[in-house]
Design a protein around this motif. Structure first.
Motif, PDB file in Angstrom:
ATOM      1  N   VAL A 132       0.849  -1.188   0.000  1.00  0.00           N
ATOM      2  CA  VAL A 132       0.000   0.000   0.000  1.00  0.00           C
ATOM      3  C   VAL A 132       0.884   1.236   0.000  1.00  0.00           C
ATOM      4  N   ALA A 133       0.611   2.179  -0.917  1.00  0.00           N
ATOM      5  CA  ALA A 133       1.369   3.427  -0.986  1.00  0.00           C
ATOM      6  C   ALA A 133       0.594   4.602  -0.388  1.00  0.00           C
ATOM      7  N   LYS A 134      -0.753   4.600  -0.581  1.00  0.00           N
ATOM      8  CA  LYS A 134      -1.550   5.724  -0.086  1.00  0.00           C
ATOM      9  C   LYS A 134      -3.023   5.353  -0.137  1.00  0.00           C
ATOM     10  N   ILE A 135      -3.790   5.863   0.815  1.00  0.00           N
ATOM     11  CA  ILE A 135      -5.249   5.741   0.808  1.00  0.00           C
ATOM     12  C   ILE A 135      -5.828   7.123   1.066  1.00  0.00           C
ATOM     13  N   SER A 136      -6.733   7.577   0.203  1.00  0.00           N
ATOM     14  CA  SER A 136      -7.329   8.899   0.381  1.00  0.00           C
ATOM     15  C   SER A 136      -8.816   8.848   0.078  1.00  0.00           C
ATOM     16  N   ALA A 137      -9.545   9.809   0.644  1.00  0.00           N
ATOM     17  CA  ALA A 137     -10.999   9.873   0.471  1.00  0.00           C
ATOM     18  C   ALA A 137     -11.339  10.765  -0.715  1.00  0.00           C
ATOM     19  N   LEU A 138     -12.185  10.261  -1.611  1.00  0.00           N
ATOM     20  CA  LEU A 138     -12.696  11.061  -2.720  1.00  0.00           C
ATOM     21  C   LEU A 138     -14.079  11.612  -2.415  1.00  0.00           C
ATOM     22  N   THR A 139     -14.898  10.817  -1.706  1.00  0.00           N
ATOM     23  CA  THR A 139     -16.207  11.258  -1.211  1.00  0.00           C
ATOM     24  C   THR A 139     -16.391  10.596   0.152  1.00  0.00           C
ATOM     25  N   SER A 140     -17.590  10.703   0.699  1.00  0.00           N
ATOM     26  CA  SER A 140     -17.847  10.097   2.010  1.00  0.00           C
ATOM     27  C   SER A 140     -17.718   8.581   1.982  1.00  0.00           C
ATOM     28  N   ASP A 141     -17.942   7.957   0.824  1.00  0.00           N
ATOM     29  CA  ASP A 141     -17.887   6.492   0.767  1.00  0.00           C
ATOM     30  C   ASP A 141     -17.082   5.951  -0.408  1.00  0.00           C
ATOM     31  N   ILE A 142     -16.261   6.769  -1.028  1.00  0.00           N
ATOM     32  CA  ILE A 142     -15.401   6.313  -2.113  1.00  0.00           C
ATOM     33  C   ILE A 142     -13.955   6.658  -1.769  1.00  0.00           C
ATOM     34  N   ARG A 143     -13.094   5.640  -1.877  1.00  0.00           N
ATOM     35  CA  ARG A 143     -11.691   5.799  -1.525  1.00  0.00           C
ATOM     36  C   ARG A 143     -10.805   5.554  -2.750  1.00  0.00           C
ATOM     37  N   LEU A 144      -9.650   6.214  -2.741  1.00  0.00           N
ATOM     38  CA  LEU A 144      -8.622   5.972  -3.740  1.00  0.00           C
ATOM     39  C   LEU A 144      -7.499   5.197  -3.077  1.00  0.00           C
TER      40      LEU A 144
ATOM     41  N   SER B   6       0.405   2.658 -18.932  1.00  0.00           N
ATOM     42  CA  SER B   6       1.805   3.085 -18.913  1.00  0.00           C
ATOM     43  C   SER B   6       2.353   3.166 -17.492  1.00  0.00           C
ATOM     44  N   GLU B   7       1.479   3.334 -16.511  1.00  0.00           N
ATOM     45  CA  GLU B   7       1.889   3.343 -15.102  1.00  0.00           C
ATOM     46  C   GLU B   7       1.779   1.912 -14.582  1.00  0.00           C
ATOM     47  N   ASN B   8       2.744   1.087 -14.922  1.00  0.00           N
ATOM     48  CA  ASN B   8       2.580  -0.357 -14.730  1.00  0.00           C
ATOM     49  C   ASN B   8       3.140  -0.906 -13.425  1.00  0.00           C
ATOM     50  N   THR B   9       3.747  -0.057 -12.595  1.00  0.00           N
ATOM     51  CA  THR B   9       4.145  -0.515 -11.253  1.00  0.00           C
ATOM     52  C   THR B   9       3.457   0.290 -10.155  1.00  0.00           C
ATOM     53  N   SER B  10       2.810   1.383 -10.536  1.00  0.00           N
ATOM     54  CA  SER B  10       2.026   2.193  -9.598  1.00  0.00           C
ATOM     55  C   SER B  10       0.568   2.100 -10.005  1.00  0.00           C
ATOM     56  N   LEU B  11      -0.217   1.345  -9.241  1.00  0.00           N
ATOM     57  CA  LEU B  11      -1.609   1.092  -9.595  1.00  0.00           C
ATOM     58  C   LEU B  11      -2.537   1.854  -8.661  1.00  0.00           C
ATOM     59  N   ARG B  12      -3.619   2.391  -9.231  1.00  0.00           N
ATOM     60  CA  ARG B  12      -4.618   3.118  -8.440  1.00  0.00           C
ATOM     61  C   ARG B  12      -5.985   2.472  -8.649  1.00  0.00           C
ATOM     62  N   PHE B  13      -6.777   2.493  -7.583  1.00  0.00           N
ATOM     63  CA  PHE B  13      -8.103   1.882  -7.613  1.00  0.00           C
ATOM     64  C   PHE B  13      -9.109   2.803  -6.933  1.00  0.00           C
ATOM     65  N   ILE B  14     -10.221   3.076  -7.600  1.00  0.00           N
ATOM     66  CA  ILE B  14     -11.316   3.834  -7.007  1.00  0.00           C
ATOM     67  C   ILE B  14     -12.309   2.824  -6.468  1.00  0.00           C
ATOM     68  N   ILE B  15     -12.496   2.822  -5.153  1.00  0.00           N
ATOM     69  CA  ILE B  15     -13.233   1.752  -4.481  1.00  0.00           C
ATOM     70  C   ILE B  15     -14.377   2.331  -3.654  1.00  0.00           C
ATOM     71  N   LYS B  16     -15.558   1.780  -3.838  1.00  0.00           N
ATOM     72  CA  LYS B  16     -16.704   2.183  -3.016  1.00  0.00           C
ATOM     73  C   LYS B  16     -16.646   1.438  -1.696  1.00  0.00           C
ATOM     74  N   LYS B  17     -16.812   2.166  -0.629  1.00  0.00           N
ATOM     75  CA  LYS B  17     -16.714   1.596   0.714  1.00  0.00           C
ATOM     76  C   LYS B  17     -18.095   1.174   1.218  1.00  0.00           C
ATOM     77  N   TYR B  18     -18.186  -0.070   1.671  1.00  0.00           N
ATOM     78  CA  TYR B  18     -19.425  -0.592   2.236  1.00  0.00           C
ATOM     79  C   TYR B  18     -19.208  -0.864   3.729  1.00  0.00           C
ATOM     80  N   PRO B  19     -20.210  -0.589   4.566  1.00  0.00           N
ATOM     81  CA  PRO B  19     -20.043  -0.770   6.016  1.00  0.00           C
ATOM     82  C   PRO B  19     -19.569  -2.161   6.402  1.00  0.00           C
ATOM     83  N   ASN B  20     -20.086  -3.183   5.714  1.00  0.00           N
ATOM     84  CA  ASN B  20     -19.708  -4.554   6.038  1.00  0.00           C
ATOM     85  C   ASN B  20     -18.823  -5.187   4.968  1.00  0.00           C
ATOM     86  N   GLY B  21     -18.238  -4.342   4.121  1.00  0.00           N
ATOM     87  CA  GLY B  21     -17.386  -4.854   3.066  1.00  0.00           C
ATOM     88  C   GLY B  21     -16.106  -5.436   3.632  1.00  0.00           C
ATOM     89  N   ALA B  22     -15.832  -6.705   3.326  1.00  0.00           N
ATOM     90  CA  ALA B  22     -14.665  -7.368   3.909  1.00  0.00           C
ATOM     91  C   ALA B  22     -13.371  -6.660   3.546  1.00  0.00           C
TER      92      ALA B  22
END
Length: 347
Positions: free
Chosen positions: A115-127, A164-180
């Motif tokens: 993990v390199a970084k975790i940031s909030a994009l909205t109240s329930d979406i994380r980068l 082209s960014e093949n060793t630095s990957l980013r994911f936009i993830i929706k956060k669920y209260p009970n999401g494992a």
């Protein structure tokens, strides 16, 4: 890597492609391992994308959803390759296949990462940003399975960055209260924590060298693969009309608005169309309202785009199911519609 398990031959008609499958692995996983990209979606027997017909051979099906494979189809020899184990040499008729996909197959591999970084994009979406030790080759719009360090939790997430960014990957993830997995993103998962990225998977990737309009349609974390496709398109210097439709509930659920405004200023023929399904007075919203498929319908009827349209739709299954007929009724050819249904995790 092959093991001491019994190995059988698999043949796919009408293409005549042959490969091997070990007892104990699914036919689809064997194809991934050998770099044969068959049509697929959830990989868990939920969506039906890998549905094929058994021609001959001895097989067993793991548990699957009858929504993906109804009993009347199972009775006529249809199978889901993601749930099929082979116990002899077997052959299948591929009901859906994409020769462009097969020509650009990439063997699935596992990559150690942190993990390199975790940031909030909205109240329930994380980068989520990760670094992997070796470059991952993928096509814009594809995804990987991310497994946390202890191996207990694995979930599929689409890359949000250009290939082209093949060793630095980013994911936009929706956060669920009970999401494992997603529930780990607020405080439980830390910078430096180990994980494994396995892939690439997915058939909803950017097709190159096309001149007609490109439609991007998404909602929630469906932004992730679409952001990758858009970034890859910009890096390619291809010129084509681009229309980006994005559905959210309220104004607070929108993000990357400044970045999209900058893209609109840079690209020759680009429009971003956000739509709110639950706008209220506090939003002070004067943009589009309603469900995203309704907004797409209005714009396609009003704008009357010309040329062969490519459409990429990513998001929850109900959204995709509503969008597909809208696209087809407005002149988008079925073989130019690419979609990724974000189905609920079953593991």
């Amino acid at each position: 890597m092959m093991t001491d398990a019994q190995v059988h031959k698999v043949r796919f008609e009408p293409l005549g492609i042959e490969m091997e499958v070990e007892e104990g692995e699914t036919v689809l996983n064997a194809a991934f391992r050998q770099g044969i990209s068959l049509m697929h979606g959830c990989k868990e027997g939920q969506c039906g994308s890998c549905k094929s017909k058994l021609i001959d051979g001895d097989i067993e099906l793991l548990k699957y959803s009858t929504f993906a494979l109804p009993d009347y189809e199972s009775d006529t020899g249809h199978v889901l390759l993601c749930r099929t184990h082979a116990y002899s040499d077997v052959s299948f008729e591929l009901l859906n296949y994409d020769e462009d996909l097969l020509s650009r197959s990439i063997a699935v591999k596992a990559f150690d990462g942190r993990v390199a970084k975790i940031s909030a994009l909205t109240s329930d979406i994380r980068l989520l940003e990760i670094e992997i030790e070796m470059p991952l080759k993928f096509w814009a719009g594809q995804y990987v399975d991310l497994t946390l360090g202890n191996g207990a939790i694995t979930r599929a997430f689409s890359m949000a960055n250009a290939p082209s960014e093949n060793t630095s990957l980013r994911f936009i993830i929706k956060k669920y209260p009970n999401g494992a997995f997603s529930s780990q993103l607020d405080g439980k998962l830390s910078v430096g924590d180990a994980l494994i990225a396995k892939g690439p998977y997915g058939t909803c990737f950017r097709r190159e060298g096309r001149l007609g309009p490109m439609l991007l349609i998404g909602g929630g974390s469906g932004m992730s693969p679409l952001w990758s496709i858009l970034a890859d398109h910009m890096a390619s210097d291809e010129e084509r009309p681009v229309r980006f439709f994005y559905g959210a509930r309220t104004r607070a659920d929108l993000f990357y608005l400044e970045e999209l405004a900058a893209i609109a200023a840079q690209l020759k023929d680009f429009k971003f169309v956000p739509a709110l399904s639950h706008a209220d007075a506090d939003d002070a919203w004067d943009g589009e309202t309603g469900l995203i498929h309704e907004v797409v319908l209005r714009h396609l009827r009003e704008e009357k785009l010309t040329g062969a349209i490519d459409a990429y739709a990513c998001g929850p299954t109900p959204m995709i199911d509503a969008v597909l007929p809208v696209l087809q009724m407005n002149g988008v050819e079925p073989d130019h519609i690419y979609f990724d249904k974000f189905t609920p995790a079953v593991r």
